[in-house]
Design a protein around this motif. Structure first.
Motif, mmCIF file in Angstrom:
data_model
loop_
_atom_site.group_PDB
_atom_site.id
_atom_site.type_symbol
_atom_site.label_atom_id
_atom_site.label_comp_id
_atom_site.label_asym_id
_atom_site.label_seq_id
_atom_site.Cartn_x
_atom_site.Cartn_y
_atom_site.Cartn_z
ATOM 1 N N VAL A 31 0.825 -1.206 0.000
ATOM 2 C CA VAL A 31 0.000 0.000 0.000
ATOM 3 C C VAL A 31 0.858 1.255 0.000
ATOM 4 C CG1 VAL A 31 -1.859 1.264 1.144
ATOM 5 C CG2 VAL A 31 -1.796 -1.236 1.270
ATOM 6 N N GLY A 32 1.677 1.400 0.988
ATOM 7 C CA GLY A 32 2.485 2.613 1.138
ATOM 8 C C GLY A 32 2.092 3.349 2.409
ATOM 9 N N ILE A 33 2.998 3.371 3.383
ATOM 10 C CA ILE A 33 2.709 3.989 4.667
ATOM 11 C C ILE A 33 2.414 5.480 4.508
ATOM 12 C CG2 ILE A 33 3.588 4.473 6.975
ATOM 13 C CD1 ILE A 33 3.054 1.544 6.525
ATOM 14 N N GLY A 34 3.143 6.145 3.611
ATOM 15 C CA GLY A 34 2.968 7.587 3.414
ATOM 16 C C GLY A 34 1.571 7.942 2.943
ATOM 17 N N GLU A 35 1.037 7.171 1.987
ATOM 18 C CA GLU A 35 -0.298 7.445 1.464
ATOM 19 C C GLU A 35 -1.368 7.237 2.535
ATOM 20 O OE1 GLU A 35 -0.974 8.699 -1.494
ATOM 21 O OE2 GLU A 35 1.200 8.800 -1.811
ATOM 22 N N ILE A 36 -1.182 6.207 3.353
ATOM 23 C CA ILE A 36 -2.141 5.939 4.425
ATOM 24 C C ILE A 36 -2.104 7.070 5.451
ATOM 25 C CG2 ILE A 36 -2.760 4.358 6.289
ATOM 26 C CD1 ILE A 36 -1.459 2.138 4.638
ATOM 27 N N ALA A 37 -0.891 7.539 5.778
ATOM 28 C CA ALA A 37 -0.745 8.623 6.751
ATOM 29 C C ALA A 37 -1.463 9.878 6.269
ATOM 30 C CB ALA A 37 0.729 8.907 6.996
ATOM 31 N N LYS A 38 -1.368 10.171 4.969
ATOM 32 C CA LYS A 38 -2.055 11.347 4.424
ATOM 33 C C LYS A 38 -3.566 11.222 4.580
ATOM 34 C CE LYS A 38 1.472 12.405 0.934
ATOM 35 N NZ LYS A 38 1.777 12.460 -0.525
ATOM 36 N N ILE A 296 -5.719 -7.453 7.030
ATOM 37 C CA ILE A 296 -5.339 -7.698 5.635
ATOM 38 C C ILE A 296 -6.559 -8.070 4.803
ATOM 39 C CG2 ILE A 296 -4.043 -9.256 4.121
ATOM 40 C CD1 ILE A 296 -1.890 -9.375 6.306
ATOM 41 N N VAL A 297 -7.418 -8.948 5.348
ATOM 42 C CA VAL A 297 -8.621 -9.355 4.615
ATOM 43 C C VAL A 297 -9.557 -8.167 4.420
ATOM 44 C CG1 VAL A 297 -10.711 -10.766 4.717
ATOM 45 C CG2 VAL A 297 -8.507 -11.767 5.334
ATOM 46 N N MET A 298 -9.726 -7.327 5.455
ATOM 47 C CA MET A 298 -10.613 -6.177 5.337
ATOM 48 C C MET A 298 -10.103 -5.196 4.291
ATOM 49 S SD MET A 298 -11.884 -3.459 8.281
ATOM 50 C CE MET A 298 -12.452 -4.774 9.381
ATOM 51 N N THR A 299 -8.821 -4.885 4.344
ATOM 52 C CA THR A 299 -8.235 -3.962 3.369
ATOM 53 C C THR A 299 -8.352 -4.498 1.950
ATOM 54 O OG1 THR A 299 -6.627 -3.183 5.013
ATOM 55 C CG2 THR A 299 -6.128 -2.734 2.711
ATOM 56 N N THR A 300 -8.002 -5.761 1.783
ATOM 57 C CA THR A 300 -8.045 -6.375 0.449
ATOM 58 C C THR A 300 -9.476 -6.478 -0.066
ATOM 59 O OG1 THR A 300 -6.087 -7.689 1.029
ATOM 60 C CG2 THR A 300 -7.347 -8.393 -0.896
ATOM 61 N N SER A 301 -10.409 -6.832 0.801
ATOM 62 C CA SER A 301 -11.810 -6.989 0.385
ATOM 63 C C SER A 301 -12.400 -5.670 -0.090
ATOM 64 C CB SER A 301 -12.649 -7.549 1.537
ATOM 65 O OG SER A 301 -12.197 -8.827 1.915
ATOM 66 N N TYR A 302 -12.184 -4.619 0.677
ATOM 67 C CA TYR A 302 -12.692 -3.305 0.258
ATOM 68 C C TYR A 302 -12.068 -2.877 -1.065
ATOM 69 C CZ TYR A 302 -15.515 -1.930 4.300
ATOM 70 O OH TYR A 302 -16.514 -1.831 5.235
ATOM 71 N N GLY A 306 -13.796 -2.329 -5.175
ATOM 72 C CA GLY A 306 -13.792 -1.063 -5.902
ATOM 73 C C GLY A 306 -13.338 0.162 -5.143
ATOM 74 N N ILE A 307 -12.861 0.027 -3.906
ATOM 75 C CA ILE A 307 -12.421 1.173 -3.118
ATOM 76 C C ILE A 307 -10.898 1.288 -3.216
ATOM 77 C CG2 ILE A 307 -12.311 2.175 -0.792
ATOM 78 C CD1 ILE A 307 -14.931 0.721 -0.183
ATOM 79 N N ASP A 308 -10.395 2.508 -3.392
ATOM 80 C CA ASP A 308 -8.959 2.721 -3.513
ATOM 81 C C ASP A 308 -8.220 2.077 -2.347
ATOM 82 O OD1 ASP A 308 -9.470 4.181 -5.774
ATOM 83 O OD2 ASP A 308 -9.420 6.124 -4.753
ATOM 84 N N ILE A 309 -7.061 1.500 -2.639
ATOM 85 C CA ILE A 309 -6.316 0.753 -1.634
ATOM 86 C C ILE A 309 -5.892 1.635 -0.463
ATOM 87 C CG2 ILE A 309 -4.118 1.110 -2.826
ATOM 88 C CD1 ILE A 309 -5.206 -2.049 -0.868
ATOM 89 N N GLU A 310 -5.547 2.913 -0.741
ATOM 90 C CA GLU A 310 -5.134 3.806 0.349
ATOM 91 C C GLU A 310 -6.295 4.080 1.296
ATOM 92 O OE1 GLU A 310 -4.828 4.547 -2.840
ATOM 93 O OE2 GLU A 310 -2.668 4.425 -3.255
ATOM 94 N N ILE A 311 -7.487 4.320 0.719
ATOM 95 C CA ILE A 311 -8.674 4.567 1.534
ATOM 96 C C ILE A 311 -9.059 3.293 2.283
ATOM 97 C CG2 ILE A 311 -11.111 5.187 1.499
ATOM 98 C CD1 ILE A 311 -9.313 7.527 0.977
#
Length: 348
Positions: A31-38, A296-302, A306-311
């Motif tokens: 994913v990228g820690i920086g994008e999640i932090a933003k 991991i399952v929640m992030t991947t499932s969303y 169709g939801i952006d990986i960072e969101i």
């Protein structure tokens, strides 16, 4: 009691840490820690604060549904005790790697000991409550999947196959519980097998005949309780309404988190992911709170829906703060309170 609790926390802390490290590694590499932090920095605290209230509302109505089952079986207990024991059960569920089963055992023990309830009736109330919640989750998952297909088309083959697998798994579990609840002989055979195993492991420290006699007595009362619930459908109306309200608040938690991130999510997306996570958390994988796997399952499932990986990742972090760490904190306070009551002799 305090020493046992400290031992349990000490023993499970490394497992929690390992689960967190696995999730952090997943975020870092995929994913990228920086994008999640933003995304997290833009979170609206007002909507996120409302999600904390939704957590309490969910547990309130969940406990209220269980209490209606207890009252239907003539187990009179003040609601404050039911509410407190539910929080203790949640704490045990999250801390002990045997999701749901361990929490329900602790709830049954506390209710029998603290409220003077008949063990068979208390177990019947818990089993009835569990079956009802599983049916609600199963129904919502089926409806959510159908609505998603109608609105967005068929999901990826892997996602659709996984959804079918989860639906089938929950359906089999519901059938198995109902079967054991109405077939006393089948339940007794299963319990006899478990008792023989326990006696064999104990190497004669426990008497099979004594254990069997006690289990038969409790099982008889348990089936009588299930029969009472089955013969009086009106007794199921209030628990069903309260369980549905609790389910709505649990769904609302996800909506409020996405709203705090200024992202519009569809009901079908939330319902599908919520149901999948509930199914996973009902499986004892040996990790407290299923930390790491659930995230991991929640992030991947969303993301697959169709939801952006960072969101998806940011929402998962915020949701798990509410549904794991906040519940652990409140549950720990409830455990301390029950411990104080037991020490002062006021639990009875």
């Amino acid at each position: 009691m305090a020493s046992k609790e400290r031992f349990t926390i000490k023993r499970t802390f490394p497992l929690l840490a390992i689960g967190l490290l696995i999730f952090v590694a997943y975020l870092y590499f995929f994913v990228g820690i920086g994008e999640i932090a933003k995304s997290l920095q833009r979170a609206n605290l007002f909507y996120y604060s409302l999600a904390f209230i939704a957590v309490f509302a969910e547990i309130f109505f969940y406990a209220l549904a269980w209490q209606r089952f207890l009252i239907s079986l003539s187990v009179e207990v003040p609601f404050r005790k039911t509410f407190l024991y539910v929080w203790v059960g949640l704490f045990v569920d999250l801390l002990v790697p045997a999701e749901s089963v361990s929490g329900e055992i602790s709830r049954a023990y506390l209710m029998v000991r603290g409220a003077g309830g008949n063990a068979g009736k208390v177990v019947a109330s818990i089993v009835g409550h569990r079956i009802l919640n599983m049916i609600i989750i199963l129904g919502s998952l089926i409806v959510g999947t159908i609505v998603f297909i109608v609105n967005f088309g068929l999901p990826l083959g892997l996602v659709l196959g996984f959804l079918i697998f989860v639906i089938a798994g929950i359906g089999v579990s519901v059938f198995f519980l109902i079967f054991l609840s109405v077939r006393e002989q089948a339940t007794q055979k299963m319990i006899d097998w478990i008792l023989r195993l326990v006696v064999s492991i104990s190497r004669g420290r426990w008497s099979l005949d004594n254990l069997r006699a006690k289990s038969q007595k409790m099982l008889r009362v348990f089936h009588q309780g299930i029969e009472v619930l089955g013969k009086n459908p009106k007794n199921l109306v209030q628990p069903t309404v309260f369980s549905l309200i609790a389910w709505l608040f649990s769904i609302l938690i996800h909506f409020l988190v996405f709203l705090s991130l200024d992202y519009q999510v569809s009901p079908s997306q939330v319902i599908i992911v919520f149901s999948i996570i509930n199914a996973i958390q009902a499986m004892p994988f040996g990790v407290p709170g299923e930390v790491g796997l659930t995230e991991i399952v929640m992030t991947t499932s969303y993301n697959l829906l169709g939801i952006d990986i960072e969101i998806s990742a940011a929402a998962t972090v915020l949701i798990r703060v509410l549904t794991l760490w906040f519940r652990l904190l409140v549950g720990y306070v409830a455990v301390q309170w029950v411990g104080m009551k037991a020490l002062t002799g006021k639990l009875e």
